[in-house]
Design a protein around this motif. Structure first.
Motif, PDB file in Angstrom:
ATOM      1  N   LYS A   1      42.120   3.266  41.637  1.00 23.57           N
ATOM      2  CA  LYS A   1      42.063   2.069  40.637  1.00 23.57           C
ATOM      3  C   LYS A   1      40.861   1.020  41.284  1.00 23.57           C
ATOM      4  N   PRO A   2      40.747   0.653  42.345  1.00 26.80           N
ATOM      5  CA  PRO A   2      39.580  -0.101  42.805  1.00 26.80           C
ATOM      6  C   PRO A   2      38.385   0.528  42.533  1.00 26.80           C
ATOM      7  N   ILE A   3      38.037   1.776  42.678  1.00 25.53           N
ATOM      8  CA  ILE A   3      36.888   2.238  42.538  1.00 25.53           C
ATOM      9  C   ILE A   3      36.488   2.466  41.259  1.00 25.53           C
ATOM     10  N   SER A   4      37.485   2.890  40.449  1.00 23.80           N
ATOM     11  CA  SER A   4      37.327   2.855  38.827  1.00 23.80           C
ATOM     12  C   SER A   4      36.641   1.464  38.391  1.00 23.80           C
ATOM     13  N   LYS A   5      37.381   0.527  38.932  1.00 23.35           N
ATOM     14  CA  LYS A   5      37.332  -1.180  38.452  1.00 23.35           C
ATOM     15  C   LYS A   5      35.812  -1.452  38.913  1.00 23.35           C
ATOM     16  N   PHE A   6      35.424  -0.951  39.927  1.00 15.48           N
ATOM     17  CA  PHE A   6      34.133  -1.203  40.591  1.00 15.48           C
ATOM     18  C   PHE A   6      33.043  -0.756  39.574  1.00 15.48           C
ATOM     19  N   ILE A   7      32.994   0.583  39.460  1.00 15.59           N
ATOM     20  CA  ILE A   7      32.026   1.447  38.973  1.00 15.59           C
ATOM     21  C   ILE A   7      31.877   0.898  37.346  1.00 15.59           C
ATOM     22  N   GLU A   8      33.134   0.410  36.713  1.00 15.61           N
ATOM     23  CA  GLU A   8      33.087  -0.195  35.555  1.00 15.61           C
ATOM     24  C   GLU A   8      32.280  -1.350  35.373  1.00 15.61           C
ATOM     25  N   THR A   9      32.696  -2.321  36.514  1.00 18.69           N
ATOM     26  CA  THR A   9      31.913  -3.526  36.654  1.00 18.69           C
ATOM     27  C   THR A   9      30.434  -3.373  36.640  1.00 18.69           C
ATOM     28  N   LEU A  10      29.937  -2.511  37.569  1.00 14.63           N
ATOM     29  CA  LEU A  10      28.633  -2.187  37.787  1.00 14.63           C
ATOM     30  C   LEU A  10      27.893  -1.681  36.480  1.00 14.63           C
ATOM     31  N   ALA A  11      28.459  -0.799  35.744  1.00  9.51           N
ATOM     32  CA  ALA A  11      28.050  -0.527  34.504  1.00  9.51           C
ATOM     33  C   ALA A  11      27.940  -1.514  33.583  1.00  9.51           C
ATOM     34  N   THR A  12      28.900  -2.261  33.352  1.00  9.69           N
ATOM     35  CA  THR A  12      29.080  -3.095  32.267  1.00  9.69           C
ATOM     36  C   THR A  12      27.891  -4.342  32.727  1.00  9.69           C
ATOM     37  N   SER A  13      27.668  -4.475  33.860  1.00 16.20           N
ATOM     38  CA  SER A  13      26.783  -5.468  34.412  1.00 16.20           C
ATOM     39  C   SER A  13      25.182  -5.313  33.962  1.00 16.20           C
TER      40      SER A  13
END
Length: 131
Positions: free
Chosen positions: A114-126
């Motif tokens: 869950k934390p890694i999924s949220k992290f890569i989603e944050t990177l991508a959407t930024s």
């Protein structure tokens, strides 16, 4: 474990996005708000930490301009890769997807999914705002 971010549309050419992602200091602008450390160690390596998580060092491992860039763990006990896939939609827009690949035991995978999924989603959407 293989995790993917959603595809993100960016109003830039693949070359522009690739140049941005290839410069490791630009990753600071993509990090989530709970970042507690970010430091560029060399032209191809940076270290970061999120609150409550251990420090992670990423090193540029492979570049395939303008469509793919691979960062891998530099040292540490865990081997993983963060891969940026850049696809041209037309001459002035692209899609970017981040992929996280790692070999973890089932217990570790369950804890970090869950934390890694949220992290890569944050990177991508930024990326669209930062490029």
């Amino acid at each position: 474990m293989n995790l993917e971010s959603p595809k993100v549309s960016v109003g830039k050419s693949p070359e522009d996005i690739f140049i941005f992602l290839e410069d490791v200091k630009n990753f600071e602008s993509l990090m989530p708000e709970n970042i507690s450390k970010f430091e560029v160690l060399s032209d191809d390596t940076f270290i970061f930490a999120l609150s409550g998580m251990p420090e992670i060092t990423l090193k540029k491992k492979e570049v395939v301009p303008p469509n793919k860039i691979v960062f891998g763990a530099a040292g540490g006990k865990i081997d993983f890769s963060l891969i940026g896939h850049i696809t041209e939609k037309d001459e002035n827009s692209s899609e970017v997807k981040l992929e996280f690949l790692g070999d973890f035991n089932p217990m570790m995978a369950m804890m970090i999914k869950k934390p890694i999924s949220k992290f890569i989603e944050t990177l991508a959407t930024s990326i669209p705002k930062a490029v």
